[in-house]
Motif scaffolding. Structure first.
Motif, short mmCIF file in Angstrom:
data_model
loop_
_atom_site.label_atom_id
_atom_site.label_comp_id
_atom_site.label_asym_id
_atom_site.label_seq_id
_atom_site.Cartn_x
_atom_site.Cartn_y
_atom_site.Cartn_z
N ARG A 15 0.50 -1.28 0.50
CA ARG A 15 0.16 -0.07 0.40
C ARG A 15 0.83 1.32 -0.20
O ARG A 15 0.42 2.34 0.02
N ARG A 16 2.24 1.86 0.05
CA ARG A 16 2.94 2.11 0.02
C ARG A 16 3.00 2.73 -1.41
O ARG A 16 2.80 1.94 -2.01
N VAL A 17 3.22 4.42 -0.97
CA VAL A 17 3.70 4.90 -2.35
C VAL A 17 5.06 5.73 -2.54
O VAL A 17 5.61 5.72 -1.08
N ALA A 18 5.96 5.66 -3.59
CA ALA A 18 7.39 6.04 -3.42
C ALA A 18 7.40 7.26 -2.98
O ALA A 18 7.97 8.19 -2.54
N ILE A 19 6.58 8.22 -3.66
CA ILE A 19 7.02 10.26 -3.45
C ILE A 19 5.08 10.30 -3.27
O ILE A 19 4.51 9.76 -3.27
N GLU A 132 12.51 0.17 8.74
CA GLU A 132 12.61 -0.87 9.30
C GLU A 132 11.81 0.15 10.98
O GLU A 132 11.33 -0.90 11.57
N ASN A 133 12.08 0.67 11.48
CA ASN A 133 11.60 1.69 12.32
C ASN A 133 9.97 1.48 12.26
O ASN A 133 9.96 1.77 13.68
N VAL A 134 9.50 2.15 11.12
CA VAL A 134 7.98 1.86 11.17
C VAL A 134 7.53 0.10 11.48
O VAL A 134 6.82 -0.02 12.68
N ALA A 135 8.13 -0.63 10.66
CA ALA A 135 8.16 -2.65 11.15
C ALA A 135 8.04 -2.20 13.19
O ALA A 135 6.91 -3.39 13.04
N GLY A 136 8.82 -1.97 13.66
CA GLY A 136 9.54 -2.02 14.77
C GLY A 136 8.32 -1.35 15.83
O GLY A 136 7.73 -2.65 16.75
N TYR A 137 8.12 -0.52 15.49
CA TYR A 137 6.98 0.24 16.09
C TYR A 137 5.32 -0.52 15.82
O TYR A 137 4.48 -1.23 16.34
N ARG A 138 5.52 -0.77 14.37
CA ARG A 138 3.92 -1.11 14.22
C ARG A 138 3.67 -3.18 15.17
O ARG A 138 2.74 -3.39 15.12
N ALA A 139 5.21 -3.81 15.26
CA ALA A 139 4.87 -5.22 15.88
C ALA A 139 5.00 -4.88 17.19
O ALA A 139 3.32 -5.97 16.84
N VAL A 279 5.30 -12.19 16.69
CA VAL A 279 5.08 -11.65 15.87
C VAL A 279 6.55 -11.71 15.52
O VAL A 279 7.36 -11.46 15.77
N ASP A 280 6.79 -12.62 14.15
CA ASP A 280 7.71 -12.92 13.20
C ASP A 280 8.14 -11.48 12.42
O ASP A 280 7.75 -11.71 11.14
N LEU A 281 8.73 -10.86 12.62
CA LEU A 281 9.25 -9.67 11.60
C LEU A 281 10.31 -10.23 10.25
O LEU A 281 10.02 -10.16 9.34
N ALA A 282 10.97 -11.30 10.43
CA ALA A 282 11.73 -12.06 9.90
C ALA A 282 10.58 -13.10 8.88
O ALA A 282 11.63 -13.53 7.73
N ALA A 283 9.27 -13.26 8.91
CA ALA A 283 8.96 -14.39 8.05
C ALA A 283 9.57 -13.68 6.19
O ALA A 283 8.41 -12.92 5.83
N GLY A 284 9.56 -14.47 5.50
CA GLY A 284 9.50 -14.03 4.21
C GLY A 284 9.48 -15.80 3.92
O GLY A 284 9.49 -16.91 4.08
N PRO A 285 9.60 -15.40 2.30
CA PRO A 285 10.04 -16.02 1.17
C PRO A 285 10.72 -17.25 1.93
O PRO A 285 11.31 -19.15 1.39
N LEU A 286 11.94 -16.72 2.26
CA LEU A 286 13.51 -18.19 2.81
C LEU A 286 13.05 -18.79 4.21
O LEU A 286 13.86 -19.55 5.01
N ASN A 312 6.15 -7.89 5.99
CA ASN A 312 6.17 -6.40 5.44
C ASN A 312 5.17 -5.48 5.68
O ASN A 312 3.98 -4.78 5.77
N LEU A 313 5.28 -5.39 7.37
CA LEU A 313 4.27 -4.40 8.41
C LEU A 313 4.67 -2.43 7.97
O LEU A 313 3.64 -2.39 7.86
#
Length: 364
Positions: A15-19, A132-139, A279-286, A312-313
């Motif tokens: 849902r993010r946008v670059a600019i 990552e700052n956003v992700a940690g807060y959201r976690a 809450v696993d922030l590292a969850a991904g394809p790997l 992808n928090l």
């Protein structure tokens, strides 16, 4: 005048946008004409009207890719849509196959997940840190929501509710943000990291520091160094005993480009009380830090433990994450633009690290 195109992200759940609209004026002042794909910012609560008011031109995707000299994105765009000579900037997670596609089309690409953290001048461009700052807060917020008891100590006429016990594994940017947020929510927080410097940062936030006997250390670029199999096993054995005493566990340990270390085994999950949350922030394809976690899924075990695969928090806080990311993109473009024209230099340390395809005279 060079044109920069802001694309609408197409990855599932992104849902993010670059600019963001408040960055449009800065880009125009830098000598760029700004094109924005229709509804590019809508999911982040930035409608087309806001971009138009800021001086951007709203176009469809075909026109954007046909006219843009620079393409700004979050996730990588399809290489087939990029015309020769385009300069693309994003969190590209480059792999050999994608780089080969870009090279075949004559595209120059900058991946902001390659920004060197050890160069002070690069810090405003450090998109990984901002996200990552956003992700940690959201976690921490996600964990508090899923944990169906109070986080703080509460003394009421109906009785006393003890504070939640939260363990954060990994004290990089995301981990420290999670620690700080969980503390502000009133939990009793313990942090763990293999790096001695990170332990000092945990303590500086007022959290308890979990001290295990396993060895680790600092790797390149400020990340944790990958551990040997023996080190990981020793760490898991000690952690398992600690995990069972917690109400909430947040894991944030990642090694760029490699499978995340397994920190919370299935046996450790079974030691948690019913109603506990991971809450696993590292969850991904790997894979992830937690055995059994699944990317972008929430699983409740047979023992009543909620395991949230939160890979992808930042996309779940799109307005804040996009605003921070837009500043990173602006800072990088400010570093490579001169009077609206690209000034690429293979001798520049930041450009050499970030430009992964098409740098004149570079290794890419």
């Amino acid at each position: 005048m060079r044109r920069i195109g802001i694309v609408k992200e197409s990855a599932p759940g992104e849902r993010r946008v670059a600019i963001t609209p408040d960055s449009v004026a800065h880009l125009r002042a830098a000598g760029l004409e700004v094109l924005v794909e229709t509804r590019a910012g809508e999911a982040a609560f930035f409608p087309d009207s806001m971009y138009g008011q800021a001086g951007a031109e709203i176009v469809d995707a075909d026109e954007l890719y046909a006219r843009a000299d620079i393409v700004a994105c979050v996730d990588r765009p399809p290489a087939a849509r990029l015309r020769p000579g385009t300069f693309v900037v994003g969190l590209l997670r480059p792999d050999p196959a994608y780089l080969a596609e870009l090279a075949a089309r004559g595209v120059t690409a900058a991946s902001l997940d390659r920004v060197p953290r050890t160069i002070s001048a690069a810090q405003p461009m450090d998109a990984v840190t901002s996200q990552e700052n956003v992700a940690g807060y959201r976690a921490a917020v996600v964990a508090a929501h899923a944990y169906e008891r109070f986080f703080p100590l509460l003394v009421t006429a109906a009785g006393t509710a003890r504070p939640a016990k939260v363990l954060v594994l990994g004290a990089g940017v995301a981990g420290l943000a999670a620690i700080g947020t969980a503390r502000r929510l009133g939990a009793v927080v313990t942090g763990y990291d293999v790096r001695p410097a990170a332990r000092e940062e945990i303590a500086s936030l007022g959290a308890n520091v979990l001290d295990l006997h396993g060895e680790g250390g600092e790797g390149e670029g400020g990340y944790a160094r990958a551990q040997t199999d023996e080190q990981q096993q020793a760490e898991q054995d000690e952690l398992a005993a600690q995990i069972g005493r917690q109400d909430v566990v947040i894991t944030t340990a990642r090694v760029p480009g490699r499978r995340p270390p397994l920190l919370v085994t299935e046996a450790a999950v079974k030691q948690l009380r019913p109603g506990s949350v991971i809450v696993d922030l590292a969850a991904g394809p790997l894979g992830g830090n937690v055995e059994g976690s699944r990317p972008d899924e929430t699983v409740v075990t047979g023992d009543g433990v909620t395991v949230i695969g939160a890979g992808n928090l930042p996309a779940t806080m799109p307005a804040a994450a996009s605003t921070a990311y837009a500043h990173n993109v602006r800072a990088f473009l400010g570093h490579v633009l001169r009077d609206g024209e690209l000034a690429l230099d293979p001798a520049d340390e930041i450009q050499r690290a970030v430009i992964v395809a098409g740098l004149p005279g570079g290794a890419a």
